[in-house]
Scaffold this active site. Structure first.
Site, PDB file in Angstrom:
ATOM      1  N   LEU A   1       0.837  -1.198   0.000  1.00 27.49           N
ATOM      2  CA  LEU A   1       0.000   0.000   0.000  1.00 27.49           C
ATOM      3  C   LEU A   1       0.873   1.250   0.000  1.00 27.49           C
ATOM      4  O   LEU A   1       1.031   1.919   1.014  1.00 27.49           O
ATOM      5  CB  LEU A   1      -0.934  -0.035   1.212  1.00 27.49           C
ATOM      6  CG  LEU A   1      -1.874  -1.247   1.255  1.00 27.49           C
ATOM      7  CD1 LEU A   1      -2.630  -1.276   2.577  1.00 27.49           C
ATOM      8  CD2 LEU A   1      -2.848  -1.233   0.084  1.00 27.49           C
TER       9      LEU A   1
ATOM     10  N   GLN B   1      11.202   5.718  21.958  1.00 30.95           N
ATOM     11  CA  GLN B   1      12.156   4.611  21.897  1.00 30.95           C
ATOM     12  C   GLN B   1      13.572   5.099  21.645  1.00 30.95           C
ATOM     13  O   GLN B   1      14.531   4.551  22.151  1.00 30.95           O
ATOM     14  CB  GLN B   1      11.753   3.615  20.797  1.00 30.95           C
ATOM     15  CG  GLN B   1      12.718   2.452  20.636  1.00 30.95           C
ATOM     16  CD  GLN B   1      12.217   1.426  19.636  1.00 30.95           C
ATOM     17  OE1 GLN B   1      11.185   0.800  19.852  1.00 30.95           O
ATOM     18  NE2 GLN B   1      12.934   1.274  18.531  1.00 30.95           N
TER      19      GLN B   1
ATOM     20  N   TYR C   1       8.711   6.482  12.573  1.00 33.11           N
ATOM     21  CA  TYR C   1       7.791   5.441  13.013  1.00 33.11           C
ATOM     22  C   TYR C   1       6.925   5.917  14.174  1.00 33.11           C
ATOM     23  O   TYR C   1       5.693   5.747  14.164  1.00 33.11           O
ATOM     24  CB  TYR C   1       8.590   4.209  13.412  1.00 33.11           C
ATOM     25  CG  TYR C   1       7.777   3.034  13.903  1.00 33.11           C
ATOM     26  CD1 TYR C   1       7.059   2.246  13.015  1.00 33.11           C
ATOM     27  CD2 TYR C   1       7.773   2.686  15.257  1.00 33.11           C
ATOM     28  CE1 TYR C   1       6.338   1.150  13.463  1.00 33.11           C
ATOM     29  CE2 TYR C   1       7.062   1.592  15.708  1.00 33.11           C
ATOM     30  CZ  TYR C   1       6.335   0.818  14.810  1.00 33.11           C
ATOM     31  OH  TYR C   1       5.626  -0.269  15.257  1.00 33.11           O
TER      32      TYR C   1
ATOM     33  N   LYS D   1       2.897   6.375  14.470  1.00 31.58           N
ATOM     34  CA  LYS D   1       2.132   5.636  15.472  1.00 31.58           C
ATOM     35  C   LYS D   1       1.339   6.583  16.380  1.00 31.58           C
ATOM     36  O   LYS D   1       0.217   6.268  16.797  1.00 31.58           O
ATOM     37  CB  LYS D   1       3.066   4.742  16.295  1.00 31.58           C
ATOM     38  CG  LYS D   1       3.635   3.576  15.505  1.00 31.58           C
ATOM     39  CD  LYS D   1       2.520   2.667  15.027  1.00 31.58           C
ATOM     40  CE  LYS D   1       2.977   1.604  14.072  1.00 31.58           C
ATOM     41  NZ  LYS D   1       1.860   0.763  13.581  1.00 31.58           N
TER      42      LYS D   1
ATOM     43  N   ALA E   1       3.241  -3.858  22.870  1.00 28.30           N
ATOM     44  CA  ALA E   1       4.581  -3.425  23.292  1.00 28.30           C
ATOM     45  C   ALA E   1       5.601  -4.402  22.704  1.00 28.30           C
ATOM     46  O   ALA E   1       6.072  -4.225  21.597  1.00 28.30           O
ATOM     47  CB  ALA E   1       4.677  -3.349  24.806  1.00 28.30           C
ATOM     48  N   GLU E   2       5.898  -5.458  23.435  1.00 29.46           N
ATOM     49  CA  GLU E   2       6.905  -6.423  22.990  1.00 29.46           C
ATOM     50  C   GLU E   2       6.206  -7.692  22.495  1.00 29.46           C
ATOM     51  O   GLU E   2       5.731  -8.499  23.292  1.00 29.46           O
ATOM     52  CB  GLU E   2       7.866  -6.740  24.137  1.00 29.46           C
ATOM     53  CG  GLU E   2       8.494  -5.515  24.791  1.00 29.46           C
ATOM     54  CD  GLU E   2       9.275  -4.650  23.810  1.00 29.46           C
ATOM     55  OE1 GLU E   2       9.970  -5.209  22.941  1.00 29.46           O
ATOM     56  OE2 GLU E   2       9.192  -3.416  23.922  1.00 29.46           O
TER      57      GLU E   2
END
Length: 254
Positions: A60, A144, A150, A154, A181-182
């Site tokens: 996309l 992060q 990113y 988000k 999360a992880e």
């Protein structure tokens, strides 16, 4: 619990592997029909053997790609009951290690198709009084480091979740975000492998996850998504739902 998802047609970007793949498999188990917008044909082929489903093997990049995916879905099934915006990748475009051009490309790659798919699917979601789910990331609320593009995308996804929830109230379309999360997906595994000692790094991360000292599974994210797509969640909208073993909010010293 009967979720009343039989024969419901659900669009899922990145629906052939990782979290998206788990959602597709879970929907088939519930009798729904996942439409996987994903170029990963090998992984998609495995899901197609599980039950009624459909794969559109495209990426996309532009609005026309999302328009095509919606058109192909309607040609095959004639309806759309839900949309899961999921595709994306943490591409490590940071403030120091990036550039304006790379930042803009990263944001576009991770954000624009969320809007494009929702825009083109909307007339049909109005008819079905369907649902939209945006898969975001804890990086949107915690940061992060080294991944500005990113996290910007988000964070925007979380904002759009609330914006669309308000705009679509008259049509009884619910809009919610899931914040993992992880989660040990193929993309996460690739990231772990970039460290000199991957196993040690993975152990350090899982030790900081309060609930069970383990990573969230893709199937646990999928369970939340499938519930939110169902009639049982008909009065839940505008929510940011963390499925992360307490990683984002609980004291990691626990």
């Amino acid at each position: 619990m009967n979720l009343n998802l039989t024969n419901k047609v659900i669009l899922i970007s990145g629906g052939a592997k990782g979290i998206g793949g788990a959602i597709s498999r879970g929907l088939i188990e519930e009798g729904a029909i996942p439409v996987m917008i994903d170029p990963s044909e090998k992984e998609g082929a495995a899901i197609l053997t599980l039950g009624e489903s459909f794969q559109i093997p495209i990426r996309l990049f532009e609005a026309i790609d999302s328009e095509k995916a919606v058109k192909l879905t309607l040609e095959k099934y004639g309806r759309i009951d839900g949309l899961v915006n999921n595709a994306g990748a943490n591409d490590s475009v940071g403030l120091e290690n990036g550039s304006p051009e790379a930042f803009e490309k990263s944001v576009a790659k991770n954000l624009n198709h969320y809007y494009h798919l929702a825009h083109y699917a909307l007339p049909h979601l109005k008819l079905s009084k369907g649902s939209i789910i945006n898969i975001s990331s804890k990086t949107a609320v915690t940061g992060q480091g080294g991944t500005s593009g990113y996290t910007a995308a988000k964070g925007a996804q979380l904002s759009l979740t609330r914006e669309w929830a308000v705009e679509l109230l008259p049509y009884q379309i619910t809009v919610n975000a899931i914040i993992p999360a992880e989660v040990y997906t193929p993309l996460y595994e690739n990231w772990i492998k970039t460290f000199p000692n991957p196993e040690q790094r993975l152990a350090e991360i899982t030790a900081k996850i309060p609930l069970g000292k383990r990573m969230t599974t893709p199937e646990e994210i999928a369970a939340m998504a499938i519930f939110l797509l169902s009639d049982k969640a008909a009065h839940i909208t505008g929510q940011h739902l963390f499925v992360d073993g307490g990683y984002t909010h609980l004291d990691r010293a626990l």
